[in-house]
Design a protein around this motif. Sequence first.
Motif, mmCIF file in Angstrom:
data_model
loop_
_atom_site.group_PDB
_atom_site.id
_atom_site.type_symbol
_atom_site.label_atom_id
_atom_site.label_comp_id
_atom_site.label_asym_id
_atom_site.label_seq_id
_atom_site.Cartn_x
_atom_site.Cartn_y
_atom_site.Cartn_z
ATOM 1 N N VAL A 50 56.113 52.504 17.346
ATOM 2 C CA VAL A 50 55.201 53.288 16.530
ATOM 3 C C VAL A 50 53.788 53.115 17.076
ATOM 4 O O VAL A 50 53.258 52.003 17.099
ATOM 5 N N GLN A 51 53.181 54.244 17.526
ATOM 6 C CA GLN A 51 51.832 54.195 18.077
ATOM 7 C C GLN A 51 50.911 55.290 17.530
ATOM 8 O O GLN A 51 49.697 55.119 17.547
ATOM 9 N N CYS A 57 50.229 54.581 9.681
ATOM 10 C CA CYS A 57 49.986 54.695 8.237
ATOM 11 C C CYS A 57 51.286 54.591 7.441
ATOM 12 O O CYS A 57 51.310 54.017 6.348
ATOM 13 N N LYS A 58 52.352 55.132 7.980
ATOM 14 C CA LYS A 58 53.661 55.019 7.315
ATOM 15 C C LYS A 58 54.109 53.561 7.254
ATOM 16 O O LYS A 58 54.634 53.103 6.241
ATOM 17 N N VAL A 59 53.913 52.816 8.351
ATOM 18 C CA VAL A 59 54.264 51.389 8.367
ATOM 19 C C VAL A 59 53.431 50.655 7.319
ATOM 20 O O VAL A 59 53.938 49.777 6.605
ATOM 21 N N LYS A 61 52.535 51.453 4.514
ATOM 22 C CA LYS A 61 53.071 51.572 3.159
ATOM 23 C C LYS A 61 54.018 50.410 2.846
ATOM 24 O O LYS A 61 54.222 50.062 1.688
ATOM 25 N N ALA A 62 54.589 49.814 3.906
ATOM 26 C CA ALA A 62 55.545 48.724 3.737
ATOM 27 C C ALA A 62 54.922 47.355 4.012
ATOM 28 O O ALA A 62 55.369 46.340 3.479
ATOM 29 N N TYR A 63 53.888 47.336 4.874
ATOM 30 C CA TYR A 63 53.219 46.078 5.223
ATOM 31 C C TYR A 63 51.941 46.383 5.989
ATOM 32 O O TYR A 63 51.855 47.389 6.693
ATOM 33 N N LYS A 64 50.964 45.496 5.894
ATOM 34 C CA LYS A 64 49.697 45.706 6.619
ATOM 35 C C LYS A 64 49.905 45.544 8.121
ATOM 36 O O LYS A 64 50.805 44.818 8.562
ATOM 37 N N THR A 65 49.068 46.209 8.902
ATOM 38 C CA THR A 65 49.223 46.172 10.362
ATOM 39 C C THR A 65 48.043 45.517 11.068
ATOM 40 O O THR A 65 47.989 45.512 12.296
ATOM 41 N N PHE A 66 47.094 44.959 10.334
ATOM 42 C CA PHE A 66 45.998 44.164 10.893
ATOM 43 C C PHE A 66 45.183 44.894 11.953
ATOM 44 O O PHE A 66 44.672 44.282 12.886
ATOM 45 N N GLY A 67 45.095 46.209 11.848
ATOM 46 C CA GLY A 67 44.309 46.982 12.803
ATOM 47 C C GLY A 67 45.026 47.298 14.101
ATOM 48 O O GLY A 67 44.443 47.854 15.031
ATOM 49 N N SER A 68 46.299 46.982 14.189
ATOM 50 C CA SER A 68 47.081 47.221 15.406
ATOM 51 C C SER A 68 47.333 48.713 15.626
ATOM 52 O O SER A 68 47.466 49.472 14.679
ATOM 53 N N SER A 69 47.440 49.063 16.897
ATOM 54 C CA SER A 69 47.789 50.446 17.240
ATOM 55 C C SER A 69 49.202 50.527 17.819
ATOM 56 O O SER A 69 49.582 51.537 18.400
ATOM 57 N N CYS A 70 49.974 49.450 17.645
ATOM 58 C CA CYS A 70 51.360 49.450 18.129
ATOM 59 C C CYS A 70 52.216 48.523 17.264
ATOM 60 O O CYS A 70 51.938 47.324 17.161
ATOM 61 N N VAL A 71 53.227 49.105 16.665
ATOM 62 C CA VAL A 71 54.171 48.342 15.852
ATOM 63 C C VAL A 71 55.580 48.653 16.333
ATOM 64 O O VAL A 71 55.922 49.813 16.550
ATOM 65 N N LEU A 72 56.359 47.608 16.497
ATOM 66 C CA LEU A 72 57.774 47.781 16.823
ATOM 67 C C LEU A 72 58.576 47.546 15.549
ATOM 68 O O LEU A 72 58.472 46.482 14.936
#
Length: 177
Positions: A50-51, A57-59, A61-72
Motif C-alpha cells: 500500500v503506497q 488512509c484506508k489502513v 481506519k484500522a491502525y495509525k501509520t506514523f506518517g509512513s508512505s508504505c504499508v505492507l
Amino acid sequence: MNFLELAQKRCTTRGFTEKIIPKAYLDKILSAGRVAPTACNKQPQRIIVVQKPQNICKVQKAYKTFGSSCVLIVCRDTRESLIRPFDQKCSGDLDIGIICDHMMLQARELNIGSVMVGLFDPKIISKEFDIPEYIEPTALIILGYPKEGFLSLKRHNTERKPLSETILYEKYPKKID
C-alpha cells in the motif's frame, strides 16, 4: 555487517519522513520475505503493498501509520497452512512472523525503519481492500525513513533480559524464581 549486528540494529520505528522508498529497495524487502522459510514450504503469505495516499488512509481506519508512505498488509491464505495433527495448531502465524522478520531485517540493512503491528482491526482491512474470506490479514509492516533516526544499539543492555533469564537447558525446571 554480521547478522547479530544487523539484528541489534533493527528496531521499532514510530515516526517517518515523507521520503519515498525506491522501488529497487522495496523489491529487495519483498524478496527477503519471499525466501523466508515456511512450514512444509506452503508459502501462505499474500502481501498487499500500500503506497497510494488514499489507500494509506484506508489502513489508518484500522491502525495509525506514523506518517509512513508504505504499508505492507501481510495476510495468510488459510488454505495454505500446515496444521499440526497432534493438537490442530496452525503454522500460519509462525510463518507470517518469520516472513515479516526477514523483511524488517532487510529494510534495516537498507536504512529503512519498520514497525510490525498485530494490534489492528482485520475486519476493517478486509473490507477496505476487498480481501476474500479465506485470506486473513495477520500483520501490518509499516515502513519508511525514520524521522528521528534509529534507536541506540546499547538499548539491548537495559531493555532485554539476560540470557540466563530466558534460556533453559535440557528441561524446564520445576521451579523458576
